[in-house]
Scaffold this motif. Structure first.
Motif, PDB file in Angstrom:
ATOM      1  N   VAL A  26      11.677  38.493  33.394  1.00  0.00           N
ATOM      2  CA  VAL A  26      11.114  39.415  32.402  1.00  0.00           C
ATOM      3  C   VAL A  26      10.692  40.703  33.095  1.00  0.00           C
ATOM      4  CG1 VAL A  26       9.175  39.769  30.829  1.00  0.00           C
ATOM      5  CG2 VAL A  26      10.439  37.621  30.785  1.00  0.00           C
ATOM      6  N   TYR A  27      10.049  40.584  34.239  1.00  0.00           N
ATOM      7  CA  TYR A  27       9.629  41.757  34.999  1.00  0.00           C
ATOM      8  C   TYR A  27      10.839  42.580  35.459  1.00  0.00           C
ATOM      9  CZ  TYR A  27       7.673  44.593  38.732  1.00  0.00           C
ATOM     10  OH  TYR A  27       7.328  45.645  39.535  1.00  0.00           O
ATOM     11  N   LEU A  28      11.873  41.908  35.976  1.00  0.00           N
ATOM     12  CA  LEU A  28      13.072  42.612  36.427  1.00  0.00           C
ATOM     13  C   LEU A  28      13.790  43.297  35.274  1.00  0.00           C
ATOM     14  CD1 LEU A  28      14.509  40.149  39.059  1.00  0.00           C
ATOM     15  CD2 LEU A  28      13.603  42.434  39.474  1.00  0.00           C
ATOM     16  N   ALA A  29      13.834  42.659  34.118  1.00  0.00           N
ATOM     17  CA  ALA A  29      14.470  43.272  32.958  1.00  0.00           C
ATOM     18  C   ALA A  29      13.728  44.537  32.553  1.00  0.00           C
ATOM     19  CB  ALA A  29      14.500  42.289  31.796  1.00  0.00           C
ATOM     20  N   GLU A  33      15.977  48.086  33.689  1.00  0.00           N
ATOM     21  CA  GLU A  33      16.579  48.590  32.459  1.00  0.00           C
ATOM     22  C   GLU A  33      17.927  47.920  32.224  1.00  0.00           C
ATOM     23  OE1 GLU A  33      16.416  52.824  32.846  1.00  0.00           O
ATOM     24  OE2 GLU A  33      14.255  52.865  32.584  1.00  0.00           O
ATOM     25  N   LEU A  34      18.690  48.407  31.274  1.00  0.00           N
ATOM     26  CA  LEU A  34      19.871  47.699  30.809  1.00  0.00           C
ATOM     27  C   LEU A  34      20.979  47.607  31.859  1.00  0.00           C
ATOM     28  CD1 LEU A  34      21.008  46.245  28.391  1.00  0.00           C
ATOM     29  CD2 LEU A  34      21.922  48.408  27.598  1.00  0.00           C
ATOM     30  N   ALA A  35      21.360  48.712  32.455  1.00  0.00           N
ATOM     31  CA  ALA A  35      22.483  48.716  33.406  1.00  0.00           C
ATOM     32  C   ALA A  35      22.154  47.903  34.666  1.00  0.00           C
ATOM     33  CB  ALA A  35      22.847  50.141  33.790  1.00  0.00           C
ATOM     34  N   GLY A  36      20.992  48.102  35.208  1.00  0.00           N
ATOM     35  CA  GLY A  36      20.593  47.378  36.415  1.00  0.00           C
ATOM     36  C   GLY A  36      20.460  45.890  36.171  1.00  0.00           C
ATOM     37  N   TYR A  37      19.952  45.522  34.994  1.00  0.00           N
ATOM     38  CA  TYR A  37      19.810  44.113  34.675  1.00  0.00           C
ATOM     39  C   TYR A  37      21.176  43.452  34.477  1.00  0.00           C
ATOM     40  CZ  TYR A  37      17.809  39.874  32.755  1.00  0.00           C
ATOM     41  OH  TYR A  37      17.448  38.573  32.543  1.00  0.00           O
ATOM     42  N   GLY A  38      22.118  44.194  33.919  1.00  0.00           N
ATOM     43  CA  GLY A  38      23.477  43.672  33.766  1.00  0.00           C
ATOM     44  C   GLY A  38      24.121  43.381  35.115  1.00  0.00           C
ATOM     45  N   VAL A  39      23.912  44.271  36.065  1.00  0.00           N
ATOM     46  CA  VAL A  39      24.447  44.056  37.414  1.00  0.00           C
ATOM     47  C   VAL A  39      23.803  42.816  38.045  1.00  0.00           C
ATOM     48  CG1 VAL A  39      24.525  45.021  39.750  1.00  0.00           C
ATOM     49  CG2 VAL A  39      25.016  46.472  37.780  1.00  0.00           C
ATOM     50  N   LEU A  40      22.502  42.656  37.843  1.00  0.00           N
ATOM     51  CA  LEU A  40      21.803  41.481  38.373  1.00  0.00           C
ATOM     52  C   LEU A  40      22.368  40.197  37.767  1.00  0.00           C
ATOM     53  CD1 LEU A  40      19.448  40.168  39.962  1.00  0.00           C
ATOM     54  CD2 LEU A  40      18.074  40.481  37.909  1.00  0.00           C
ATOM     55  N   GLU A  41      22.552  40.159  36.461  1.00  0.00           N
ATOM     56  CA  GLU A  41      23.081  38.955  35.801  1.00  0.00           C
ATOM     57  C   GLU A  41      24.521  38.669  36.240  1.00  0.00           C
ATOM     58  OE1 GLU A  41      21.743  36.595  33.881  1.00  0.00           O
ATOM     59  OE2 GLU A  41      19.819  37.542  34.242  1.00  0.00           O
ATOM     60  N   PHE A  42      25.319  39.713  36.409  1.00  0.00           N
ATOM     61  CA  PHE A  42      26.686  39.515  36.872  1.00  0.00           C
ATOM     62  C   PHE A  42      26.703  38.928  38.282  1.00  0.00           C
ATOM     63  CE2 PHE A  42      30.512  41.027  39.069  1.00  0.00           C
ATOM     64  CZ  PHE A  42      31.473  40.422  38.269  1.00  0.00           C
ATOM     65  N   SER A  43      25.852  39.436  39.146  1.00  0.00           N
ATOM     66  CA  SER A  43      25.810  38.915  40.516  1.00  0.00           C
ATOM     67  C   SER A  43      25.323  37.465  40.541  1.00  0.00           C
ATOM     68  CB  SER A  43      24.929  39.792  41.405  1.00  0.00           C
ATOM     69  OG  SER A  43      23.589  39.755  40.968  1.00  0.00           O
TER      70      SER A  43
END
Length: 76
Positions: A26-29, A33-43
């Motif tokens: 939740v803190y990371l999201a 923000e949206l783009a950075g969180y997408g990269v995190l989930e993809f990794s």
């Protein structure tokens, strides 16, 4: 320690770990923000598939062999 207390301790530790994992995401999201969180989930998805390939059932095999009551040092 008795088995009930061991199970309770393990369950409490697992609950705390999962709650901390949830709060961290939740803190990371919020921070990424949206783009950075997408990269995190993809990794994390790529990492999960790589772990599955690296494990290749070895953990389940080791658990099954250890449950047979054989000497665990032989498994190592």
């Amino acid at each position: 320690m008795n088995p009930f207390r061991n199970t309770l301790t393990l369950s409490a530790g697992d609950l705390v770990a999962k709650a901390a994992y949830f709060l961290a995401f939740v803190y990371l999201a919020h921070k990424l923000e949206l783009a950075g969180y997408g990269v995190l989930e993809f990794s994390l998805a790529v990492r999960t598939y790589l772990i599955l390939l690296a494990d290749a059932g070895l953990e389940l095999w080791a658990i099954r062999e250890a449950a047979k009551g054989l000497d665990v040092r032989i498994l190592v």
